[in-house]
Design a protein around this motif. Structure first.
Motif, short mmCIF file in Angstrom:
data_model
loop_
_atom_site.label_atom_id
_atom_site.label_comp_id
_atom_site.label_asym_id
_atom_site.label_seq_id
_atom_site.Cartn_x
_atom_site.Cartn_y
_atom_site.Cartn_z
N VAL A 169 0.84 -1.20 0.00
CA VAL A 169 0.00 0.00 0.00
C VAL A 169 0.88 1.25 0.00
CG1 VAL A 169 -1.72 1.31 1.30
CG2 VAL A 169 -1.87 -1.20 1.18
N ALA A 170 1.93 1.24 0.85
CA ALA A 170 2.81 2.39 0.94
C ALA A 170 3.70 2.53 -0.29
CB ALA A 170 3.66 2.29 2.20
N ARG A 171 3.89 1.44 -1.02
CA ARG A 171 4.76 1.48 -2.20
C ARG A 171 3.97 1.62 -3.50
NH1 ARG A 171 8.66 -3.64 -1.56
NH2 ARG A 171 9.51 -2.69 -3.47
N ALA A 172 2.64 1.73 -3.38
CA ALA A 172 1.78 1.73 -4.57
C ALA A 172 2.13 2.86 -5.54
CB ALA A 172 0.32 1.83 -4.15
N LYS A 199 8.99 3.00 11.19
CA LYS A 199 9.39 4.18 11.97
C LYS A 199 9.25 5.49 11.19
CE LYS A 199 12.64 1.40 14.64
NZ LYS A 199 14.07 1.08 14.91
N PHE A 200 9.28 5.42 9.88
CA PHE A 200 9.19 6.64 9.07
C PHE A 200 7.98 6.55 8.15
CE2 PHE A 200 13.60 6.58 10.32
CZ PHE A 200 13.93 7.91 10.51
N ALA A 201 7.20 7.62 8.13
CA ALA A 201 6.00 7.65 7.28
C ALA A 201 6.35 7.65 5.80
CB ALA A 201 5.14 8.86 7.61
N ALA A 202 7.54 8.11 5.44
CA ALA A 202 7.96 8.15 4.04
C ALA A 202 9.46 7.92 3.95
CB ALA A 202 7.59 9.48 3.40
N TRP A 250 8.79 4.33 -0.35
CA TRP A 250 7.44 4.18 0.19
C TRP A 250 6.93 5.50 0.74
CZ3 TRP A 250 11.60 2.87 3.40
CH2 TRP A 250 11.63 3.49 4.64
N SER A 251 5.62 5.55 0.97
CA SER A 251 5.01 6.70 1.62
C SER A 251 3.66 6.29 2.19
CB SER A 251 4.81 7.87 0.64
OG SER A 251 4.12 8.94 1.28
N TRP A 252 3.48 6.50 3.50
CA TRP A 252 2.19 6.23 4.15
C TRP A 252 1.31 7.48 4.19
CZ3 TRP A 252 0.84 1.42 4.89
CH2 TRP A 252 1.81 0.44 5.13
N ILE A 253 1.75 8.54 3.63
CA ILE A 253 0.97 9.78 3.65
C ILE A 253 -0.33 9.57 2.87
CG2 ILE A 253 0.95 12.21 2.93
CD1 ILE A 253 3.99 12.19 3.25
N GLY A 254 -1.46 9.83 3.55
CA GLY A 254 -2.77 9.59 2.97
C GLY A 254 -3.29 8.19 3.22
N ALA A 255 -2.52 7.38 3.94
CA ALA A 255 -2.96 6.00 4.26
C ALA A 255 -2.70 5.73 5.74
CB ALA A 255 -2.25 5.00 3.39
N ALA A 256 -3.27 6.60 6.59
CA ALA A 256 -3.01 6.52 8.03
C ALA A 256 -3.49 5.19 8.62
CB ALA A 256 -3.69 7.68 8.74
N GLU A 257 -4.66 4.73 8.19
CA GLU A 257 -5.19 3.47 8.74
C GLU A 257 -4.30 2.30 8.35
OE1 GLU A 257 -7.34 0.73 10.78
OE2 GLU A 257 -7.42 2.94 10.89
N GLY A 258 -3.86 2.28 7.10
CA GLY A 258 -2.96 1.22 6.67
C GLY A 258 -1.64 1.26 7.43
N PHE A 259 -1.18 2.48 7.75
CA PHE A 259 0.07 2.63 8.51
C PHE A 259 -0.08 2.04 9.91
CE2 PHE A 259 3.47 5.91 9.97
CZ PHE A 259 4.43 4.93 9.93
N GLN A 260 -1.21 2.27 10.54
CA GLN A 260 -1.43 1.73 11.88
C GLN A 260 -1.53 0.20 11.85
OE1 GLN A 260 -1.19 3.45 14.70
NE2 GLN A 260 -0.70 5.20 13.36
#
Length: 275
Positions: A112-115, A134-137, A203-213
């Motif tokens: 998801v973060a690498r999409a 540890k890092f959101a991006a 990667w980047s979890w920005i905009g995918a907070a639920e997936g990050f958790q």
């Protein structure tokens, strides 16, 4: 008539009796008196019964399969060691299974973060997924493609934090870059190249907070399961050692009990002409 006396002081009494026999035998010669004197020693106890497993066999059997040595010795503790072994392996198998299941889960979530970059790209090592937790991006590897390498400048990203560390390590002032051709600048770049996340693993979890958790929870659950499995493996090994020591001590104690038999000595005095 035979008169019998028993004592543990055979040598002393034997000499005394040999000296007195000529007097009580009415002038018989010493040789004749001695011929009528006999000393008998009762047979010692039978040789220790050491039937059963040897010390090495019992110890090795328990070291390989806990409880095996105790079974050879016909000890009820065999069931205890065997039971602990079986329960240990069942628990270890479940913990390993949980760890693998959560690991597969967080690797799936990492897509998801690498999409937005390369979702079908290569998988990373353990450290890679720890960084992603540890890092959101990750940040860019090269901010300006083409030409010289331009490291990520945002320290909130993983690559940006690596570039900051490189500058702090090699530059006199991390905010005042030396000449690009200087050894200090080139050393910092080499440091960055070997540690920064490359383009195909960004990667980047920005905009995918639920997936990050969910990803973080899965990583934590996987690590905890594998840690419990390691602890259980330690208990299994300890059970092997304890069973082997138990078998060793049990055989030694059995040998010690069997070898405690003593020797009882006595003598029979024959007095010629005694009524």
């Amino acid at each position: 008539m035979r008169r019998t006396a028993r004592t543990g002081f055979v040598p002393i009494l034997g000499v005394a009796c040999a000296a007195l026999l000529p007097l009580s035998a009415g002038g018989q010669s010493l040789a004749q008196a001695r011929a009528g004197f006999a000393v008998s020693a009762e047979s010692p106890d039978p040789a220790p019964d050491r039937r059963g497993p040897s010390l090495a066999a019992a110890t090795l059997a328990s070291a390989v399969i806990p409880g095996a040595g105790q079974a050879l010795l016909k000890s009820g503790r065999a069931f205890i060691y065997a039971g602990v072994e079986a329960l240990g392996w069942i628990r270890y198998s479940r913990q390993e299974s949980d760890g693998n299941r959560f690991r597969d889960r967080y690797r799936e979530l990492s897509r998801v973060a690498r999409a937005a970059f390369n979702p079908a790209g290569p998988g990373g090592d353990w450290d890679y997924y720890e960084r992603m937790e540890k890092f959101a991006a990750s940040g860019a590897y090269d901010r300006v493609p083409g030409g010289d390498l331009d490291p990520e400048a945002d320290p909130a990203t993983y690559n940006g934090s690596i570039w900051l560390l490189a500058r702090q390590t090699y530059w006199r002032d991390p905010d005042a870059p030396p000449a690009p051709s200087s050894p200090e600048f080139q050393s910092a770049l080499a440091f960055y190249r070997t540690r920064a996340v490359p383009t195909d693993l960004q990667w980047s979890w920005i905009g995918a907070a639920e997936g990050f958790q969910q990803y973080r929870r899965s990583v934590s659950a996987s690590n905890a399961a594998f840690k419990r499995a390691e602890q259980t493996a330690g208990l299994i090994i300890a059970n092997h050692i304890l069973s082997a020591v138990d078998a060793y001590v049990s055989v030694r104690m059995r040998f010690s009990r069997d070898g405690r038999s003593g020797t009882r000595l006595g003598f029979t005095l024959l007095v010629p002409g005694a009524h």
